[in-house]
Design an enzyme around this catalytic site. Structure first.
Site, PDB file in Angstrom:
ATOM      1  N   THR A 275       4.021   3.075   5.546  1.00 38.01           N
ATOM      2  CA  THR A 275       2.613   2.674   5.602  1.00 38.01           C
ATOM      3  C   THR A 275       1.869   3.658   6.496  1.00 38.01           C
ATOM      4  OG1 THR A 275       1.060   1.057   6.540  1.00 38.01           O
ATOM      5  CG2 THR A 275       3.290   0.960   7.384  1.00 38.01           C
TER       6      THR A 275
ATOM      7  N   ASP B 208       4.363  -4.285   6.253  1.00 35.50           N
ATOM      8  CA  ASP B 208       4.626  -5.611   6.785  1.00 35.50           C
ATOM      9  C   ASP B 208       4.937  -6.679   5.707  1.00 35.50           C
ATOM     10  OD1 ASP B 208       3.950  -7.466   9.166  1.00 35.50           O
ATOM     11  OD2 ASP B 208       2.654  -8.187   7.564  1.00 35.50           O
TER      12      ASP B 208
ATOM     13  N   ASP C   7      -0.510   2.899   8.320  1.00 37.22           N
ATOM     14  CA  ASP C   7      -1.137   2.167   9.428  1.00 37.22           C
ATOM     15  C   ASP C   7      -0.374   2.254  10.755  1.00 37.22           C
ATOM     16  OD1 ASP C   7      -2.995   1.364   7.540  1.00 37.22           O
ATOM     17  OD2 ASP C   7      -1.920  -0.485   7.074  1.00 37.22           O
TER      18      ASP C   7
ATOM     19  N   GLY D 241       0.843  -1.205   0.000  1.00 35.37           N
ATOM     20  CA  GLY D 241       0.000   0.000   0.000  1.00 35.37           C
ATOM     21  C   GLY D 241       0.869   1.243   0.000  1.00 35.37           C
TER      22      GLY D 241
ATOM     23  N   ASP E 295       1.821   0.272  11.893  1.00 34.18           N
ATOM     24  CA  ASP E 295       1.674  -1.058  12.503  1.00 34.18           C
ATOM     25  C   ASP E 295       2.943  -1.900  12.440  1.00 34.18           C
ATOM     26  OD1 ASP E 295       1.699  -1.420   9.781  1.00 34.18           O
ATOM     27  OD2 ASP E 295      -0.021  -2.767   9.714  1.00 34.18           O
TER      28      ASP E 295
ATOM     29  N   ARG F 189      -5.798  -1.236   8.951  1.00 38.01           N
ATOM     30  CA  ARG F 189      -5.755  -2.710   8.953  1.00 38.01           C
ATOM     31  C   ARG F 189      -6.022  -3.238  10.364  1.00 38.01           C
ATOM     32  NH1 ARG F 189      -2.173  -4.748   4.028  1.00 38.01           N
ATOM     33  NH2 ARG F 189      -0.502  -5.095   5.497  1.00 38.01           N
TER      34      ARG F 189
ATOM     35  N   ARG G 251       1.303  -5.289  -5.902  1.00 40.67           N
ATOM     36  CA  ARG G 251       1.356  -6.490  -5.080  1.00 40.67           C
ATOM     37  C   ARG G 251       1.753  -7.624  -6.017  1.00 40.67           C
ATOM     38  NH1 ARG G 251      -2.690  -3.622  -1.646  1.00 40.67           N
ATOM     39  NH2 ARG G 251      -1.500  -3.389   0.268  1.00 40.67           N
TER      40      ARG G 251
HETATM   41  P1  ADP Z   1       2.414  -4.081   2.652  1.00 44.60           P
HETATM   42  O1  ADP Z   1       3.879  -4.099   2.386  1.00 44.60           O
HETATM   43  O2  ADP Z   1       1.829  -2.710   2.549  1.00 44.60           O
HETATM   44  O3  ADP Z   1       2.071  -4.798   3.924  1.00 44.60           O
HETATM   45  P2  ADP Z   1       1.485  -6.416   1.158  1.00 44.60           P
HETATM   46  O4  ADP Z   1       1.172  -7.215   2.355  1.00 44.60           O
HETATM   47  O5  ADP Z   1       0.551  -6.460   0.013  1.00 44.60           O
HETATM   48  O6  ADP Z   1       1.692  -4.871   1.467  1.00 44.60           O
HETATM   49  O7  ADP Z   1       2.913  -6.895   0.639  1.00 44.60           O
HETATM   50  C1  ADP Z   1       3.518  -6.324  -0.503  1.00 44.60           C
HETATM   51  C2  ADP Z   1       4.236  -7.385  -1.305  1.00 44.60           C
HETATM   52  O8  ADP Z   1       5.279  -7.967  -0.508  1.00 44.60           O
HETATM   53  C3  ADP Z   1       3.389  -8.572  -1.723  1.00 44.60           C
HETATM   54  O9  ADP Z   1       2.641  -8.320  -2.892  1.00 44.60           O
HETATM   55  C4  ADP Z   1       4.445  -9.632  -1.985  1.00 44.60           C
HETATM   56  O10 ADP Z   1       5.043  -9.475  -3.250  1.00 44.60           O
HETATM   57  C5  ADP Z   1       5.485  -9.313  -0.916  1.00 44.60           C
HETATM   58  N1  ADP Z   1       5.292 -10.235   0.229  1.00 44.60           N
HETATM   59  C6  ADP Z   1       4.267 -10.244   1.119  1.00 44.60           C
HETATM   60  N2  ADP Z   1       4.378 -11.262   1.989  1.00 44.60           N
HETATM   61  C7  ADP Z   1       5.498 -11.934   1.645  1.00 44.60           C
HETATM   62  C8  ADP Z   1       6.158 -13.104   2.151  1.00 44.60           C
HETATM   63  N3  ADP Z   1       5.675 -13.794   3.193  1.00 44.60           N
HETATM   64  N4  ADP Z   1       7.309 -13.499   1.538  1.00 44.60           N
HETATM   65  C9  ADP Z   1       7.788 -12.807   0.493  1.00 44.60           C
HETATM   66  N5  ADP Z   1       7.212 -11.724  -0.039  1.00 44.60           N
HETATM   67  C10 ADP Z   1       6.088 -11.275   0.519  1.00 44.60           C
END
Ligand code: ADP
Length: 319
Positions: A125, A103, A127, A11, A129, A171, A72
């Site tokens: 972010t 995260d 959030d 995000g 968080d 979130r 994503r």
């Molecule tokens: P944010 O970083 O805002 O929390 P997301 O949770 O959508 O957003 O994560 C962003 C991107 O990070 C995901 O689309 C994916 O490519 C990568 N990602 C998320 N979780 C994992 C994971 N467990 N291992 C590797 N890459 C991850």
């Protein structure tokens, strides 16, 4: 290191641009080259990579969103995807990576570091968080956007003597709701960190109505329930009429506040310093006004904590 890469992921958040600018300029200042990776981990896998010069990050410190775009990417969650990403990085002569995101993005940075590619996480972010840092880049701007909205809704709530439920992002974290609720003088704040007492809320509203109070502002964090669900509950339980306002994506946009620009500049620059020391698997943060770095894994094995004394205070001030 001679060359590092930078990407924004997940995000978006106001201040990401200021962080990208800081990474690029700090690295160039210290004689390194910098590559911008567009569209997050998806762009990394696809080789969407271009060198960035000092001028390429000019005029972006004040802009919301991210000039590198964000995306994503499911493929990156697999080891195969991560190995593809590392070959792209190596093909472009990149030796270390700065990941600006939340995260999920941190999990990606940790995965790359575990596979031997030094990566550093910068918390971007709204959030707030991410465990290990007091603030994330974008939180302050989103907070101020929400406060402005609450103020406007309060005007019409007063004129029409209505109660409003305002749903805010965050979130699973209640920070945005808590800070905005306290700053906006909300009568009630519902956050995921405190079990919701709907009967108590009904009692408070009814007591307010009895002593002539005709309107009320209720802030609900998206991690608790939707504003629509809460409105239905209040109607069903006690025939209380409310209006619903879901702030939505306006919370993610806008020009970053001074605080977010300064934080982004400090944290982005620190990420470069960590890579200059050939360290990876590191997260950058701010604690007690000091810029810190810590193990990325620490961001996952601790739970994010909301400042519950603020919750108590908000209740004391909204009698
Ligand atoms: P944010 O970083 O805002 O929390 P997301 O949770 O959508 O957003 O994560 C962003 C991107 O990070 C995901 O689309 C994916 O490519 C990568 N990602 C998320 N979780 C994992 C994971 N467990 N291992 C590797 N890459 C991850």
């Amino acid at each position: 290191m001679k060359k590092i890469g930078v990407l924004t992921s997940g995000g978006d958040a106001p201040g990401m641009n200021a962080a990208v600018r800081a990474v690029v300029r700090k690295a160039i200042f210290h004689g390194m080259e910098v590559a911008g990776i567009y569209h997050g981990y998806q762009g990394l896998i696809n080789g969407n990579i271009e060198n960035l010069d000092v001028g390429d990050v000019g005029d972006i410190i004040q802009r919301g969103g991210t000039m590198l775009h964000s995306a994503r990417c499911l493929e990156f969650k697999t080891e195969e995807g991560q190995r593809k990403a590392i070959s792209q990085l190596k093909e472009h002569g990149i030796e270390g990576l700065v990941v600006i995101g939340g995260d999920g993005s941190y999990r990606g940075a940790l995965a790359l570091s575990k596979l031997g590619f030094p990566s550093v996480g910068v918390p971007g972010t709204i959030d707030n968080d991410i465990p290990g840092t007091d603030y994330t880049i974008g939180f302050d701007t989103a907070l101020n956007t929400i406060i402005e909205s609450i103020d406007k809704i309060r005007d019409t709530a007063t004129s029409h003597e209505r109660s409003f439920i305002i749903e805010v992002m965050g979130r699973d974290a209640g920070d945005l709701a808590l800070w905005a609720g306290l700053a906006g003088g909300a009568e009630t704040i519902l956050i995921p960190e405190v079990p919701s007492d709907i009967d108590g809320l009904v009692r408070r509203l009814e007591q307010g109505y009895e002593r002539g109070k005709k309107h009320s502002i209720i802030i609900v964090a998206e991690g608790v329930m939707s504003a629509g669900e809460l409105a239905t509950l209040l109607k069903e339980k006690a025939d209380i009429e409310t209006r619903v306002s879901v702030l939505g994506h306006i919370q993610r946009g806008g020009s970053p506040t001074g605080r977010d620009r300064v934080l982004a500049s400090q944290l982005g620059a620190k990420a470069v310093e960590v890579l200059m020391e050939d360290r990876g698997g590191v997260a950058i943060g701010i604690r007690n006004h000091q810029v810190v770095d810590y193990e990325l894994s620490e961001a996952f094995n601790k739970a994010h904590k909301a400042e519950l004394s603020m919750y108590t205070l908000s209740q004391e001030l909204s009698i």
